[in-house]
Design an enzyme around this catalytic site. Structure first.
Site, short mmCIF file in Angstrom:
data_model
loop_
_atom_site.label_atom_id
_atom_site.label_comp_id
_atom_site.label_asym_id
_atom_site.label_seq_id
_atom_site.Cartn_x
_atom_site.Cartn_y
_atom_site.Cartn_z
N ARG A 233 38.41 49.31 32.96
CA ARG A 233 38.61 48.76 34.29
C ARG A 233 37.25 48.44 34.88
O ARG A 233 36.27 49.14 34.61
CB ARG A 233 39.35 49.76 35.20
CG ARG A 233 40.83 49.92 34.91
CD ARG A 233 41.60 48.67 35.31
NE ARG A 233 43.05 48.81 35.08
CZ ARG A 233 43.67 48.44 33.98
NH1 ARG A 233 42.98 47.91 32.98
NH2 ARG A 233 44.97 48.58 33.87
N GLU A 262 38.63 40.85 40.25
CA GLU A 262 39.18 39.78 39.41
C GLU A 262 40.11 38.88 40.22
O GLU A 262 40.84 39.35 41.09
CB GLU A 262 39.94 40.41 38.24
CG GLU A 262 39.05 41.25 37.35
CD GLU A 262 39.83 42.02 36.28
OE1 GLU A 262 41.08 41.86 36.22
OE2 GLU A 262 39.22 42.77 35.53
N HIS A 280 39.94 39.25 31.32
CA HIS A 280 40.89 40.36 31.26
C HIS A 280 42.05 40.00 30.32
O HIS A 280 43.22 39.98 30.70
CB HIS A 280 41.43 40.70 32.66
CG HIS A 280 42.00 42.10 32.74
ND1 HIS A 280 42.04 42.82 33.89
CD2 HIS A 280 42.55 42.90 31.78
CE1 HIS A 280 42.60 44.00 33.68
NE2 HIS A 280 42.92 44.07 32.39
#
Length: 314
Positions: A233, A262, A280
């Protein structure tokens, strides 16, 4: 035939959304703010299940507005946006989708490691710009036989270690405690692990307990020849410290699949040739996402009928 009422929070993959609509009456809510109440919804009292995703989660405050709720089924492995304590207080099972994505996340982690060390993406840009006509690409760093530190030796961390073993790497890890049945060396100190490692891969869970676990001191220990790989993360790394350490040469490079905010990536990272950036995408293969969707639905069905959850309750 009566259809169970399910609340879907935020967008999900199209096949999963289609299956939910086919099997249930689906109410939808936008990705929530933790401080905002669930918008007025006349049918909220009939909602028996919530289906969400790891990045979106469920605010704990919403549970009080869902008195008939039986289960929360989340698409993904992150738990930091899920109301675990509030759900336990009500005896609600919270399901997620572990294991089915281990290999794809580990594959990407190792791909990022190889790219960061051998600078494959940078070399691609070098060729496309025509720079090869002016001279040779700079020498890079070997991967085989190097020292790999893994932060968080859970399912994904162990899958990364198995891949590294195929490259004859020396492997050590740090964790909350020693992992059972693994051959790799346990290092209780993250800073000591970073000081020893050539490459440091983050596969630890997110959340308040690991926020900024990788700070300026850890990055300094990893050093000007070290490479940080993050498929965990964004919150696990102090992003400001990471940018500073890359700018001043205290850290050699980074390969990142996750970020603080993000999909917004800091402009400073975008211009760094020693940084590999991915959107991601670690679990983002057709195979894995469908397996995650299938498990999410299986967890939902089990939770609604009171059966044991296939992936287990959190």
């Amino acid at each position: 035939m009566n259809r169970t009422t399910v609340l879907q929070i935020g967008p999900l993959m199209p096949t999963l959304e289609a299956a939910l609509r086919e099997q249930h009456e689906v109410l939808t809510a936008q990705a929530p703010s933790a401080a905002a109440p669930l918008a007025d919804m006349a049918d909220a009292a009939r909602v028996l299940a919530v289906v969400t995703s790891a990045p979106v989660g469920v605010p704990a405050a919403w549970l009080a507005q869902l008195p008939a709720l039986r289960v929360i089924s989340s698409f993904g492995v992150g738990l930091d946006q899920l109301p675990l304590d509030a759900a336990r207080a009500r005896g609600l099972p919270v399901a997620y989708t572990p294991d089915v994505l281990n290999d794809c996340v580990a594959d990407l982690a190792f791909g990022l490691l190889i790219d960061g060390a051998r600078r494959i993406a940078a070399a691609d840009r070098f060729v496309r710009r025509g720079d090869w006509l002016q001279g040779r690409f700079p020498l890079t760093t070997r991967v085989s036989g190097k020292r790999l530190g893994i932060v968080g030796l859970g399912r994904i961390g162990q899958a990364v270690a198995r891949r590294a073993a195929g490259f004859d790497m020396d492997i050590a890890y740090t964790n909350r405690g020693t992992a059972d049945g693994v051959p790799w060396r346990f290092e209780p100190s993250l800073q000591a692990l970073a000081l020893w490692a050539d490459f440091l891969v983050l596969t630890v869970a997110g959340g308040a307990g690991t926020r900024h676990l990788v700070n300026a001191e850890v990055l300094r220990a990893l050093g000007p020849k070290g490479l940080l790989v993050n498929v965990a993360r964004g919150s696990v790394v102090d992003q400001a410290a990471l940018i500073a350490s890359l700018q001043n040469g205290e850290l050699g490079g980074a390969a990142l699949d996750v970020f603080d905010d993000e999909p917004r990536v800091p402009a400073e990272l975008l211009v760094m040739e020693q940084v590999v950036l991915a959107p991601h995408m670690a679990s983002g293969t057709h195979d894995t996402r469908q397996a995650m969707a299938d498990l999410c639905l299986a967890n939902l069905r089990a939770g609604l009928t009171g059966e044991p959850l296939p992936a287990g309750a959190v």
